[in-house]
Design a protein around this motif. Structure first.
Motif, PDB file in Angstrom:
ATOM      1  N   PRO A   1       0.802  -1.234   0.000  1.00  0.00           N
ATOM      2  CA  PRO A   1       0.000   0.000   0.000  1.00  0.00           C
ATOM      3  C   PRO A   1       0.831   1.280   0.000  1.00  0.00           C
ATOM      4  O   PRO A   1       0.486   2.241  -0.689  1.00  0.00           O
ATOM      5  CB  PRO A   1      -0.831  -0.127   1.281  1.00  0.00           C
ATOM      6  CG  PRO A   1      -0.945  -1.602   1.509  1.00  0.00           C
ATOM      7  CD  PRO A   1       0.370  -2.168   1.055  1.00  0.00           C
ATOM      8  N   SER A   2       1.934   1.292   0.739  1.00  0.00           N
ATOM      9  CA  SER A   2       2.744   2.512   0.784  1.00  0.00           C
ATOM     10  C   SER A   2       3.353   2.823  -0.575  1.00  0.00           C
ATOM     11  O   SER A   2       3.396   3.983  -1.005  1.00  0.00           O
ATOM     12  CB  SER A   2       3.850   2.370   1.835  1.00  0.00           C
ATOM     13  OG  SER A   2       4.697   1.270   1.526  1.00  0.00           O
TER      14      SER A   2
ATOM     15  N   ALA B   1       0.599   4.128  -2.821  1.00  0.00           N
ATOM     16  CA  ALA B   1       0.267   5.528  -2.526  1.00  0.00           C
ATOM     17  C   ALA B   1       1.269   6.475  -3.164  1.00  0.00           C
ATOM     18  O   ALA B   1       0.898   7.504  -3.749  1.00  0.00           O
ATOM     19  CB  ALA B   1       0.214   5.737  -1.018  1.00  0.00           C
TER      20      ALA B   1
ATOM     21  N   GLN C   1      -6.809   1.576  -6.135  1.00  0.00           N
ATOM     22  CA  GLN C   1      -7.930   1.290  -5.235  1.00  0.00           C
ATOM     23  C   GLN C   1      -7.871  -0.125  -4.681  1.00  0.00           C
ATOM     24  O   GLN C   1      -8.300  -0.377  -3.551  1.00  0.00           O
ATOM     25  CB  GLN C   1      -9.250   1.515  -5.969  1.00  0.00           C
ATOM     26  CG  GLN C   1     -10.484   1.300  -5.107  1.00  0.00           C
ATOM     27  CD  GLN C   1     -11.761   1.708  -5.822  1.00  0.00           C
ATOM     28  OE1 GLN C   1     -11.837   2.790  -6.388  1.00  0.00           O
ATOM     29  NE2 GLN C   1     -12.762   0.835  -5.810  1.00  0.00           N
TER      30      GLN C   1
ATOM     31  N   LEU D   1      -5.481   0.436  -1.747  1.00  0.00           N
ATOM     32  CA  LEU D   1      -5.718   1.554  -0.837  1.00  0.00           C
ATOM     33  C   LEU D   1      -7.177   1.699  -0.430  1.00  0.00           C
ATOM     34  O   LEU D   1      -7.471   2.335   0.590  1.00  0.00           O
ATOM     35  CB  LEU D   1      -5.232   2.853  -1.484  1.00  0.00           C
ATOM     36  CG  LEU D   1      -3.763   2.893  -1.902  1.00  0.00           C
ATOM     37  CD1 LEU D   1      -3.437   4.216  -2.584  1.00  0.00           C
ATOM     38  CD2 LEU D   1      -2.855   2.667  -0.700  1.00  0.00           C
TER      39      LEU D   1
ATOM     40  N   ASP E   1     -12.111   4.828  -0.546  1.00  0.00           N
ATOM     41  CA  ASP E   1     -12.228   6.076   0.205  1.00  0.00           C
ATOM     42  C   ASP E   1     -10.880   6.671   0.586  1.00  0.00           C
ATOM     43  O   ASP E   1     -10.814   7.619   1.379  1.00  0.00           O
ATOM     44  CB  ASP E   1     -13.054   5.841   1.477  1.00  0.00           C
ATOM     45  CG  ASP E   1     -14.516   5.556   1.169  1.00  0.00           C
ATOM     46  OD1 ASP E   1     -14.943   5.860   0.039  1.00  0.00           O
ATOM     47  OD2 ASP E   1     -15.218   5.019   2.048  1.00  0.00           O
ATOM     48  N   ASP E   2      -9.816   6.124   0.041  1.00  0.00           N
ATOM     49  CA  ASP E   2      -8.495   6.690   0.320  1.00  0.00           C
ATOM     50  C   ASP E   2      -8.399   8.104  -0.256  1.00  0.00           C
ATOM     51  O   ASP E   2      -8.898   8.388  -1.346  1.00  0.00           O
ATOM     52  CB  ASP E   2      -7.417   5.803  -0.307  1.00  0.00           C
ATOM     53  CG  ASP E   2      -6.017   6.337  -0.082  1.00  0.00           C
ATOM     54  OD1 ASP E   2      -5.466   6.106   1.002  1.00  0.00           O
ATOM     55  OD2 ASP E   2      -5.504   6.999  -1.005  1.00  0.00           O
ATOM     56  N   ARG E   3      -7.747   8.986   0.485  1.00  0.00           N
ATOM     57  CA  ARG E   3      -7.647  10.391   0.059  1.00  0.00           C
ATOM     58  C   ARG E   3      -7.028  10.512  -1.326  1.00  0.00           C
ATOM     59  O   ARG E   3      -7.507  11.290  -2.173  1.00  0.00           O
ATOM     60  CB  ARG E   3      -6.817  11.176   1.084  1.00  0.00           C
ATOM     61  CG  ARG E   3      -6.565  12.627   0.680  1.00  0.00           C
ATOM     62  CD  ARG E   3      -5.661  13.342   1.668  1.00  0.00           C
ATOM     63  NE  ARG E   3      -6.323  13.659   2.915  1.00  0.00           N
ATOM     64  CZ  ARG E   3      -7.069  14.739   3.131  1.00  0.00           C
ATOM     65  NH1 ARG E   3      -7.279  15.612   2.133  1.00  0.00           N
ATOM     66  NH2 ARG E   3      -7.603  14.965   4.305  1.00  0.00           N
ATOM     67  N   LYS E   4      -5.970   9.760  -1.583  1.00  0.00           N
ATOM     68  CA  LYS E   4      -5.275   9.901  -2.862  1.00  0.00           C
ATOM     69  C   LYS E   4      -6.074   9.296  -4.009  1.00  0.00           C
ATOM     70  O   LYS E   4      -6.031   9.805  -5.135  1.00  0.00           O
ATOM     71  CB  LYS E   4      -3.884   9.277  -2.766  1.00  0.00           C
ATOM     72  CG  LYS E   4      -2.979  10.027  -1.791  1.00  0.00           C
ATOM     73  CD  LYS E   4      -1.611   9.400  -1.660  1.00  0.00           C
ATOM     74  CE  LYS E   4      -0.757  10.211  -0.687  1.00  0.00           C
ATOM     75  NZ  LYS E   4       0.600   9.653  -0.522  1.00  0.00           N
TER      76      LYS E   4
END
Length: 709
Positions: A437-438, A441, A475, A478, A481-484
């Motif tokens: 995930p990192s 992002a 998606q 992440l 609803d992830d900000r990015k």
């Protein structure tokens, strides 16, 4: 000890003599060390795994090779080079079979993959051409030069010949032993991955690449004619990069299924999975000994192992890094950056790249004036699948940083920049590769910023495709609803607006804004960005009051969150100059709004894009107020600056020229207004399309001028 030897030895025995007592136990084992070095079973047949049913394409190179083996020809060397799996051996095999069957030449085949195979094969050629057992034994035991013996008999051959040296991927072996020579009695054809001309002085080089789409489809149809149509085969061929080895394996897999045969469409569906390389290699003959050269998952590993053995680990490291990107041209400038140091020393990148080029693992291509490196998709998938898991985080982080350095940090409006579009497939490929995930992002951050850069150079379609696809890919790791992820979807909505697809943009932006507002609050900068984009759509859908209310809220929110001097705050205020009715624009902010251009000039500078936009919208406000002379002068200056900055085709330039046509018409210069708008409409038709709402609006304005004249 003064006496002579008292004993003698025979065969492998030895004599030991001493002046004192010695106890020696010596064991002789005969027949237990394996067979004596020997050559191939035959040099009169090509040692290939699966010859092609029909050699597809290659007509040009085959014609040249056929001419070379005509009667009376000799003394020439032809080098067929290309990446592993490109079909070099298939071309040589087809020529070999034609010569053996139809020509008055002897056809000889030698495997040149390693020293032992080359030496044994060439000595077998000498035997075929008449060398005696004693001569051959002396050559095998190093008592006479082996290459000289072989070429002596080739030169004396009563029959002309064709000699194929297959898989000569280490030309150093040929050079060190002087194995590659010419003779008036024959023609030599070499197949190799080594592309550098320095290895083949005096030879005629011929690149063997991937097949054209139509021929690639026919390869699949030759092997599996009942698995699908020609068009279905073509789609599979595209997915396999039209690489002959991959096509052969895929066709073999489809043709050998018994219990539950797949169609080509089913095969294509399975290619979408994580085991793509393993699926392709399932087409190999299960009952034959596995040959790495006949498997896409292993054929390139031979070269990578050679790099490691020769003390060049940077080449495999660079290829693993390239495998994080797409099989599309990658600008070389992206690799010439300090952030590559975490994968390989920057000072060694040049050496590593030259090694990949020399082994035909990559090639240099020129795209829109930019030098790029490109590798085949199946190769990159194979390398990616074989990359040790512990290396992947470092590779992904380096790939993200290199892309990050190639994308403008703060994208600004500007003319079309083709370099940006070159980066798109690599940003998306990286998002497909990452598993953490990192990393996803970070990669999404870069892809979204790339989308903004494309948007601001007027490439709205690429901007939409980039942000939409990036959001979908990220998606999965992440969440929706992830900000990015939401920010990327917001950018997709903004691009849809510029494409004139208002009906699609409105629900997308509204949905993103609702989610952002619920998660982050109405005054969050991301929520405000989406609000700004949504108000543009609403205005063009004719919902002006709703648009103005949302824009006013955006101005207030940005002033609070970012400060009154922030460029985004000033941009939103500039939009009020365009959106408010004439009566309100005069009183807005106690009359301060009309002085916004000078405020932007003071805070940002006269050439800043926001300053120019404020001047553009200020001229529109003056036009609405009936101050035509002032509006005409201001929009003329803005237009001239726009053209200088962005070029005559840029969308903002066309919008400014449309306003300029209005001021000219209002001042009585209708013919000039018609001339300007005729050009604007023509350019919009070329750039946006004849059905785009902005094109249609320009056409209606032009009709108004003409009917009023």
């Amino acid at each position: 000890m003064t006496g002579g030897m008292d004993g003698h030895a025979e065969d492998r025995g030895r004599v030991f003599q001493t002046s004192g007592d010695q106890h020696i136990n010596e064991h002789h084992h005969y027949g237990g060390d394996g067979p004596e070095p020997s050559g191939p079973d035959s040099v009169r047949r090509p040692a290939v795994g699966r010859p092609p049913v029909v050699l597809r394409d290659r007509s040009e190179v085959m014609e040249r090779l056929r001419v070379s083996v005509e009667a009376g020809r000799g003394g020439e060397v032809y080098v067929l080079y290309g990446m592993g799996g490109s079909g070099k051996t298939a071309v040589a095999c087809t020529l070999f079979q034609e010569v053996a069957r139809e020509q008055g030449r002897v056809a000889l085949w030698v495997n040149g993959a390693d020293r032992a195979s080359l030496r044994g094969g060439m000595l077998a050629v000498a035997a075929d051409r008449g060398a005696g057992d004693g001569e051959l034994l002396a050559a095998r035991n190093g008592l006479r030069p082996a290459a000289d013996l072989v070429w002596r008999y080739l030169d004396r051959s009563a029959e002309p010949w064709l000699l194929v040296l297959d898989n000569a991927d280490e030309p150093e072996i040929l050079r060190d032993g002087s194995w590659l020579r010419t003779s008036p009695r024959g023609i030599v054809v070499v197949t190799t991955r080594r592309a550098a001309a320095r290895w083949w002085p005096g030879a005629e080089l011929q690149h063997i690449g991937v097949l054209p789409r139509e021929d690639a489809a026919l390869v699949l149809r030759d092997l599996a004619p009942h698995s699908g149509t020609t068009e279905q085969a073509a789609r599979i061929a595209d997915r396999l990069g039209r690489l002959p080895l991959a096509l052969t394996l895929a066709g073999g897999f489809l043709s050998h299924q018994v219990l539950d045969p797949w169609t080509m469409d089913a095969y294509g569906h399975h290619l979408d999975g994580d085991q793509r390389v393993q699926l392709i290699d399932r087409g190999a003959d299960a009952l034959s000994e596995a040959d790495p050269r006949h498997l896409v998952g292993l054929t390139w590993q031979l070269t990578l192992d050679t790099f490691e053995a020769r003390g060049l680990p940077e080449a495999p490291a660079l290829l693993r890094l390239l495998a994080r990107f797409a099989a599309e041209p990658l600008p070389l400038a992206l690799l010439n950056h300090e952030d590559i140091d975490s994968v390989l020393p920057r000072a060694r990148t040049e050496t590593a790249l030259r090694a990949l080029l020399d082994q035909s693992l990559s090639e240099l291509v020129d795209v829109v004036g930019m030098r790029c490196v490109q590798s085949h998709g199946v190769l990159l998938d194979s390398v990616s699948a074989a990359t040790p898991a512990e290396l992947i985080p470092t590779l992904d982080a380096a790939a993200v940083r290199l892309l990050d350095a190639a994308v403008p940090g703060v994208p600004d409006a500007g003319p079309h920049e083709p370099r940006l579009r070159l980066l798109v497939p690599h940003a998306l490929a990286l998002l497909r590769r990452v598993g953490e995930p990192s990393a996803a992002a970070d990669a999404l951050d870069v892809a979204t910023r790339l989308s903004v850069a494309l948007h601001r150079t007027g490439d709205y379609l690429s901007a939409w495709e980039t942000s939409r696809t990036a959001a979908d890919l990220a998606q999965r790791l992440l969440g929706a609803d992830d900000r990015k992820v939401l920010a990327a979807r917001s950018r997709a909505g903004r691009a849809l607006f510029r494409l004139g697809r208002f009906a699609e943009a409105e629900p997308l932006l509204r949905g993103v804004r609702t989610t952002q507002e619920g998660l982050f609050g109405a005054g969050d900068p991301d929520t405000l960005d989406t609000s700004y984009g949504l108000q543009l759509v609403l205005a063009n859908l004719g919902r002006r009051e709703e648009s103005v209310a949302l824009l006013s809220a955006t101005v207030a929110g940005r002033r609070s969150a970012l400060g009154p001097a922030h460029p985004l705050t000033l941009r939103a205020r500039a939009s009020l100059l365009e959106m408010l009715p004439a009566a309100e624009v005069v009183t807005e902010e106690d009359g301060a709004l009309l002085s916004l251009p000078s405020e932007c000039d003071r805070l940002l500078g006269s050439e800043h894009t926001v300053t120019l936009g404020a001047g553009h919208n200020h001229a529109w406000a003056l036009y609405l107020l009936g101050r035509f002379d002032e509006a005409d002068s201001e929009i003329r200056l803005v237009t001239e600056t726009y053209v200088r900055r962005f070029g005559p085709e840029y969308p903002i330039v066309l919008a400014a020229r449309q306003l300029f046509s209005r001021t000219r018409a209002a001042l009585g210069h209708v013919d000039e207004a018609i001339e300007v708008m005729t050009d604007v409409v023509a350019r919009r038709e070329r750039g946006l399309g004849p059905e785009h709402p902005f094109t249609a609006a320009g056409r209606r304005l032009l009709d108004t001028y003409r009917s009023g004249r």
